[in-house]
Design an enzyme around this catalytic site. Structure first.
Site, PDB file in Angstrom:
ATOM      1  N   GLU A  46      58.000  38.544 -89.307  1.00 24.43           N
ATOM      2  CA  GLU A  46      56.964  38.963 -88.352  1.00 24.43           C
ATOM      3  C   GLU A  46      57.394  40.229 -87.610  1.00 24.43           C
ATOM      4  OE1 GLU A  46      54.232  36.905 -84.813  1.00 24.43           O
ATOM      5  OE2 GLU A  46      56.185  36.068 -85.315  1.00 24.43           O
ATOM      6  N   LYS A  55      46.840  38.293 -87.545  1.00 22.87           N
ATOM      7  CA  LYS A  55      47.137  36.971 -86.987  1.00 22.87           C
ATOM      8  C   LYS A  55      45.959  36.476 -86.148  1.00 22.87           C
ATOM      9  CE  LYS A  55      50.823  34.749 -84.252  1.00 22.87           C
ATOM     10  NZ  LYS A  55      52.137  35.032 -83.616  1.00 22.87           N
ATOM     11  N   CYS A  69      53.245  33.110 -88.209  1.00 23.37           N
ATOM     12  CA  CYS A  69      53.935  32.376 -87.142  1.00 23.37           C
ATOM     13  C   CYS A  69      53.071  31.262 -86.538  1.00 23.37           C
ATOM     14  CB  CYS A  69      54.431  33.357 -86.080  1.00 23.37           C
ATOM     15  SG  CYS A  69      55.710  32.659 -84.994  1.00 23.37           S
TER      16      CYS A  69
END
Length: 288
Positions: free
Chosen positions: A53, A126, A163
């Site tokens: 990430e 994301k 994540c």
């Protein structure tokens, strides 16, 4: 013929931190530290490589310093262009997570997907953005607005989850329905908070949806934020939910695994996830 894929994950600690250089110097040092392992992946014949990430910066979200807005860049842009050169050099698909600036005030936690010939295929932003102690991500990132795309690369159909996304099964299901054969989850997560979930949620996604996953976490401690120790332990998991390769908890590492994509059909023929799914019974939940 079996569809054998060789894939790699890179977990990396921070070589230079705030106070030791400018933001651009810190980013350049982090990218430079990755290059030998990217080159090693290419030499070993890795076909699909995923980085962690926001791979070329610290995980700066424990603070709320606007200065880090300057680390955001366009996607495609300078970093993805440089990574595309390695993709083309080694005939290697690359998933490159960076801090994206679309326009002033429009900043995203993004992963670019680059095909084996260096062609930029697209990006995932994301979707689930945490905002809690130590993870002030809404200060830095807008929620994703591009859904859950799946990219047809030279070697496989690839999806990306980033994540905190992994805590939500809905997007993982959509990636499966959209045709993903491998889902990569680049992450930044520390010991003591969700370490027990690290080996629970993603194998569950893989097993529930019948695809492979590559799960990446950075390593080491990052000052001055002192959020905790990023515990690495990057791994690959197969469609049965079995971890088939795992990296060290403490060290920088290139993790490589080979697996047969034909296992996806075998597992789905056994469990019939998609035949027996009942979306019409979920309508009330969706309306909420």
């Amino acid at each position: 013929m079996p569809r054998i894929i060789k894939s790699g994950l890179i977990q990396m600690s921070l070589p230079m931190t705030e106070g030791e250089g400018t933001i651009q110097e810190i980013m350049a040092a982090m990218e430079a530290k990755h290059i030998p392992l990217i080159e090693e992946a290419g030499r070993q014949g890795v076909q699909i490589l995923c980085l962690q990430e926001i791979f070329n910066t610290p995980y700066f979200c424990p603070g709320q310093d606007k200065a880090w807005y300057a680390s955001a860049e366009s996607v495609p842009g300078p970093t993805t262009d440089r990574m595309a050169e390695y993709a083309k050099k080694y005939n290697m698909v690359m998933i490159v997570p960076v801090y994206e600036r679309e326009a002033a005030g429009f900043l995203y936690n993004t992963a670019a997907v680059i095909d084996a010939d260096g062609t930029y295929l697209g990006k995932y932003r994301k979707n689930h953005i945490p905002h809690t102690t130590g993870f002030w991500e809404k200060f830095f990132f807008k929620p994703g607005n591009m859904g859950y795309p799946v990219f047809q690369t030279k070697y496989a159909k690839v999806g990306v989850y980033i994540c905190y996304d992994r805590h939500f099964p809905d997007g993982a299901r959509i990636l499966g329905l959209n045709g993903a054969e491998i889902v990569y989850n680049p992450s930044a997560t520390v010991a003591g908070l969700s370490q027990y979930l690290w080996k629970l949620e993603q194998p569950a996604h893989a097993a529930a949806n019948g695809y492979f996953m590559g799960c990446i976490n950075r390593v080491g401690e990052e000052k001055p934020w002192n959020l905790g120790r990023f515990y690495g332990t990057s791994y690959f998991v197969d469609p049965r939910g079995q971890i088939i390769a795992q990296a060290d908890e403490y060290k920088d590492e290139l993790l490589i695994s080979e697996f047969d994509l034909d296992m996806i059909e075998e597992v789905r023929n056994t469990w019939q996830f998609f035949r027996d799914r009942r979306p019409e019974t979920y309508e009330k939940l969706v309306e909420l």
